[in-house]
Design a protein around this motif. Structure first.
Motif, PDB file in Angstrom:
ATOM      1  N   ALA A  24       0.826  -1.209   0.000  1.00 56.22           N
ATOM      2  CA  ALA A  24       0.000   0.000   0.000  1.00 56.22           C
ATOM      3  C   ALA A  24       0.860   1.260   0.000  1.00 56.22           C
ATOM      4  O   ALA A  24       0.599   2.215  -0.741  1.00 56.22           O
ATOM      5  N   VAL A  25       1.905   1.269   0.819  1.00 53.26           N
ATOM      6  CA  VAL A  25       2.781   2.442   0.888  1.00 53.26           C
ATOM      7  C   VAL A  25       3.547   2.604  -0.418  1.00 53.26           C
ATOM      8  O   VAL A  25       3.664   3.716  -0.954  1.00 53.26           O
ATOM      9  N   ALA A  26       4.081   1.499  -0.956  1.00 53.57           N
ATOM     10  CA  ALA A  26       4.815   1.570  -2.223  1.00 53.57           C
ATOM     11  C   ALA A  26       3.922   2.079  -3.350  1.00 53.57           C
ATOM     12  O   ALA A  26       4.391   2.784  -4.249  1.00 53.57           O
ATOM     13  N   SER A  27       2.631   1.746  -3.292  1.00 57.82           N
ATOM     14  CA  SER A  27       1.700   2.176  -4.334  1.00 57.82           C
ATOM     15  C   SER A  27       1.530   3.691  -4.346  1.00 57.82           C
ATOM     16  O   SER A  27       1.267   4.282  -5.404  1.00 57.82           O
ATOM     17  N   VAL A  28       1.674   4.333  -3.204  1.00 57.54           N
ATOM     18  CA  VAL A  28       1.528   5.789  -3.148  1.00 57.54           C
ATOM     19  C   VAL A  28       2.633   6.463  -3.962  1.00 57.54           C
ATOM     20  O   VAL A  28       2.383   7.430  -4.689  1.00 57.54           O
ATOM     21  N   GLY A  29       3.856   5.952  -3.842  1.00 60.08           N
ATOM     22  CA  GLY A  29       4.945   6.502  -4.635  1.00 60.08           C
ATOM     23  C   GLY A  29       4.705   6.320  -6.123  1.00 60.08           C
ATOM     24  O   GLY A  29       4.970   7.221  -6.936  1.00 60.08           O
ATOM     25  N   VAL A  30       4.205   5.150  -6.512  1.00 58.32           N
ATOM     26  CA  VAL A  30       3.897   4.889  -7.921  1.00 58.32           C
ATOM     27  C   VAL A  30       2.777   5.806  -8.398  1.00 58.32           C
ATOM     28  O   VAL A  30       2.816   6.337  -9.515  1.00 58.32           O
ATOM     29  N   LEU A  31       1.759   6.000  -7.556  1.00 59.16           N
ATOM     30  CA  LEU A  31       0.674   6.922  -7.887  1.00 59.16           C
ATOM     31  C   LEU A  31       1.218   8.324  -8.123  1.00 59.16           C
ATOM     32  O   LEU A  31       0.805   9.020  -9.057  1.00 59.16           O
ATOM     33  N   LEU A  32       2.160   8.744  -7.282  1.00 61.25           N
ATOM     34  CA  LEU A  32       2.766  10.070  -7.404  1.00 61.25           C
ATOM     35  C   LEU A  32       3.489  10.222  -8.736  1.00 61.25           C
ATOM     36  O   LEU A  32       3.358  11.231  -9.429  1.00 61.25           O
ATOM     37  N   SER A  33       4.256   9.190  -9.112  1.00 62.85           N
ATOM     38  CA  SER A  33       4.990   9.264 -10.376  1.00 62.85           C
ATOM     39  C   SER A  33       4.037   9.209 -11.563  1.00 62.85           C
ATOM     40  O   SER A  33       4.281   9.845 -12.601  1.00 62.85           O
ATOM     41  N   GLY A  34       2.928   8.464 -11.436  1.00 61.40           N
ATOM     42  CA  GLY A  34       1.937   8.412 -12.501  1.00 61.40           C
ATOM     43  C   GLY A  34       1.223   9.741 -12.677  1.00 61.40           C
ATOM     44  O   GLY A  34       0.968  10.184 -13.806  1.00 61.40           O
ATOM     45  N   ALA A  35       0.906  10.401 -11.564  1.00 63.03           N
ATOM     46  CA  ALA A  35       0.266  11.716 -11.639  1.00 63.03           C
ATOM     47  C   ALA A  35       1.159  12.718 -12.352  1.00 63.03           C
ATOM     48  O   ALA A  35       0.689  13.584 -13.096  1.00 63.03           O
ATOM     49  N   GLU A  36       2.468  12.591 -12.140  1.00 67.72           N
ATOM     50  CA  GLU A  36       3.412  13.530 -12.752  1.00 67.72           C
ATOM     51  C   GLU A  36       3.437  13.387 -14.272  1.00 67.72           C
ATOM     52  O   GLU A  36       3.825  14.312 -14.975  1.00 67.72           O
ATOM     53  N   LEU A  37       3.013  12.231 -14.791  1.00 64.56           N
ATOM     54  CA  LEU A  37       2.930  12.051 -16.239  1.00 64.56           C
ATOM     55  C   LEU A  37       1.872  12.960 -16.861  1.00 64.56           C
ATOM     56  O   LEU A  37       1.952  13.309 -18.035  1.00 64.56           O
ATOM     57  N   MET A  38       0.853  13.352 -16.058  1.00 65.42           N
ATOM     58  CA  MET A  38      -0.265  14.119 -16.590  1.00 65.42           C
ATOM     59  C   MET A  38      -0.349  15.539 -16.036  1.00 65.42           C
ATOM     60  O   MET A  38      -0.799  16.446 -16.733  1.00 65.42           O
ATOM     61  N   VAL A  39       0.106  15.738 -14.821  1.00 63.60           N
ATOM     62  CA  VAL A  39      -0.177  16.993 -14.134  1.00 63.60           C
ATOM     63  C   VAL A  39       0.521  18.175 -14.789  1.00 63.60           C
ATOM     64  O   VAL A  39      -0.008  19.296 -14.830  1.00 63.60           O
ATOM     65  N   VAL A  40       1.705  17.973 -15.345  1.00 69.75           N
ATOM     66  CA  VAL A  40       2.454  19.087 -15.918  1.00 69.75           C
ATOM     67  C   VAL A  40       1.780  19.614 -17.178  1.00 69.75           C
ATOM     68  O   VAL A  40       1.901  20.797 -17.511  1.00 69.75           O
ATOM     69  N   ALA A  41       1.042  18.747 -17.890  1.00 69.23           N
ATOM     70  CA  ALA A  41       0.323  19.215 -19.078  1.00 69.23           C
ATOM     71  C   ALA A  41      -0.671  20.313 -18.712  1.00 69.23           C
ATOM     72  O   ALA A  41      -0.888  21.259 -19.485  1.00 69.23           O
TER      73      ALA A  41
END
Length: 542
Positions: A24-41
């Motif tokens: 669960a904790v490791a998934s938060v880091g992955v979620l963060l990196s996935g969000a960064e794929l879209m958020v900067v647009a």
């Protein structure tokens, strides 16, 4: 040694509650990196204004491209290093790297407009290296901490994290831009900077949580050093290949730079394969591709990556260009797709744990095929609700394939290669997405050029309005007639719909081809090659 016995011998003895907490904790880091794929647009227009406008568009695009390229380059080395040194400690390093890149990205304007954009691009590389490494490291953790049917569910959850991040990224970015404007003593901080700066406290919280729930947990370590030469060769191949594919849509497939980039990628990949066959501790054991399940899993990842790019770009483009929707409507379509992928990944993990990898993968591919077939009926009269329904069906289908292909790949690779097996799946998916995006862009750009030439040529424009049964516009200048502009706009929307249907038709063909490798995901077979034997680190009792 079979995968089951090897995994049993090497897997850390961790209680189920601890294992799920780590996941669960490791998934938060992955979620963060996935969000960064879209958020900067979402933040890009604000960023560009602070850096002097869109005059240097090619350079501005590297604010996004730098993260994407670093993201994919980091995966293979991170995966293999996790197999040698342990995934948990490397996860911590990757998260620190991501946080450092976020901090430097958020402070980039300090160098001034001229220096700031270069600073931001360099910082995005650091951020992308950390974010890309988090994905295979978390998958390696999941593969080691769980076994059998439970592993499929765990990998589904971990695979969903990236797409949950992609789903919430645009909304999160918009919320930060509108609501977060905190002062920092001595610094002038724009709202868009907080999109990066807020990553830092979130990463620190995840790090503290990792040490609380996983301080004594580590995956098996193996003797050997990272294959640095192999990593350099593979990185050059990926950088040149993905960059060339990214530019192919804009420059054209026959452009010398695109041809040179693709040729360099092919040559370096050839050199990489030759070197890896003789290396003592290779980055990738080339012989693993002789394992049918492993090769099939990566083929599914490659082909579904292609169809994903078509859906994830084609959907919002259809909303904008054909339906005349704005950013809000495009965000609705994109969110429907990415949330459905996340749901499908979790459901796929649970179902494949019960029914096996092959049937669930076939079900997922069939669902994406049906969705793409339904998309062939999209037109200027298609409502946003229909579009969202079809994209959601595609997302569910794609999500269903995530856990089965990951489960098949790590099972075929064995416990000593969970990390690199997880990384290769992501790399092949990224390559597939790059090809899909390049083809979509090149087809679209070619058609746009044709339409522009037609509309700007008075003779051809007159013939067009006659064919549209409006001879009254013959000889009329569009600059002086709003009615003619409206007619041409409605016609061009129909043409845009035709182009996107053409793209969807190609994607449907690719989806149907994906059924072939999906058939080979089932069953068990001995591995023809063996990675180095496991030498697990001693763990304190839990």
């Amino acid at each position: 040694m079979t995968e089951a016995s090897e995994g049993a011998a090497a897997r850390p003895a961790v209680r189920p509650l601890v294992a799920w907490s780590v996941l669960a904790v490791a998934s938060v880091g992955v979620l963060l990196s996935g969000a960064e794929l879209m958020v900067v647009a979402i933040a890009l227009p604000s960023i560009v204004v602070d850096f002097g406008g869109w005059a240097d568009l090619a350079r501005v695009s590297w604010i996004i491209n730098a993260y994407l390229l670093a993201f994919v380059v980091a995966m293979p080395l991170a995966g293999r290093t996790a197999d040698l040194w342990g995934a948990r400690r490397l996860y911590v390093i990757a998260l620190l790297l991501f946080a450092a890149g976020s901090l430097v990205s958020g402070l980039s304007p300090l160098g001034g407009p001229q220096v700031g954009i270069s600073w931001l691009i360099a910082a995005r590389v650091i951020q992308g290296l950390g974010g890309g490494a988090l994905v295979p490291l978390s998958m390696s953790l999941a593969a080691h901490l769980f076994e059998g049917r439970v592993r499929a569910a765990a990998l589904g959850l971990e695979g969903a994290a990236t797409f949950i991040g992609m789903a919430v990224g645009p909304a999160y970015g918009a919320w930060v831009l509108l609501n977060v404007s905190l002062p920092i003593p001595g610094l002038a901080v724009a709202p868009w900077q907080w999109i990066f700066l807020l990553n830092v406290p979130i990463a620190i919280i995840v790090l503290l949580a990792i040490y609380v729930v996983a301080g004594a947990v580590e995956t098996p370590r193996h003797s050997g050093r990272p294959d640095l030469l192999g990593a350099v060769l593979l990185s050059i191949a990926l950088l040149s290949g993905v960059a060339a594919l990214s530019e192919a849509g804009r420059l054209g497939w026959a452009d010398p730079l695109v041809i040179a980039g693709l040729a360099l990628a092919v040559l370096v990949i050839g050199a990489f394969v030759v070197y890896e066959r003789s290396a003592r501790a290779p980055l990738i054991e080339i012989g693993i591709f002789r394992v049918r399940r492993f090769t099939a899993a990566n083929a599914v990842s490659l082909l579904t990556g292609y169809t994903l790019a078509t859906a994830i770009i084609g959907g919002p483009v259809f909303v904008n260009r054909v339906l005349n929707g704005g950013a809000a409507e495009s965000a609705v379509a994109l969110t429907a797709l990415t949330l459905a992928i996340a749901i499908g990944a979790i459901v796929g993990g649970l179902l494949s744990a019960v029914f096996g990898e092959r049937p669930i993968t076939l079900l997922g591919v069939a669902a994406t095929s049906v969705a793409l077939w339904l998309a062939l009926a999209w037109s200027a009269q298609t409502g946003l609700d229909r579009l969202g329904r079809d994209l959601s069906l595609f997302g569910i289908g794609f999500g269903l394939t995530i856990s089965p292909r990951a489960t098949a790949a790590v099972a075929a690779a064995g416990a000593s290669a969970y990390g690199v097996a997880s990384a290769l799946l992501q790399v092949f998916r990224t390559i597939g997405m790059s090809v899909g995006l390049a083809l979509l862009t090149s087809i679209g750009q070619s058609r746009i050029d044709e339409l522009s030439a037609l509309i700007n040529d008075p003779t051809r424009r007159n013939a067009l309005v006659v064919s549209l049964h409006h001879p009254e516009f013959v000889g009329v200048d569009p600059n002086t007639s709003l009615a003619l502009v409206d007619l041409l706009e409605r016609w061009s929307r129909g043409q845009a719909a035709d182009v996107l249907r053409q793209v969807m038709t190609i994607a449907l063909g690719v989806a149907l081809v994906t059924l072939v490798p999906a058939l080979f995901l089932g069953g068990r077979e001995p591995r023809p090659v063996a990675m180095e034997p496991a030498t697990p680190a001693a763990l304190p009792p839990r």
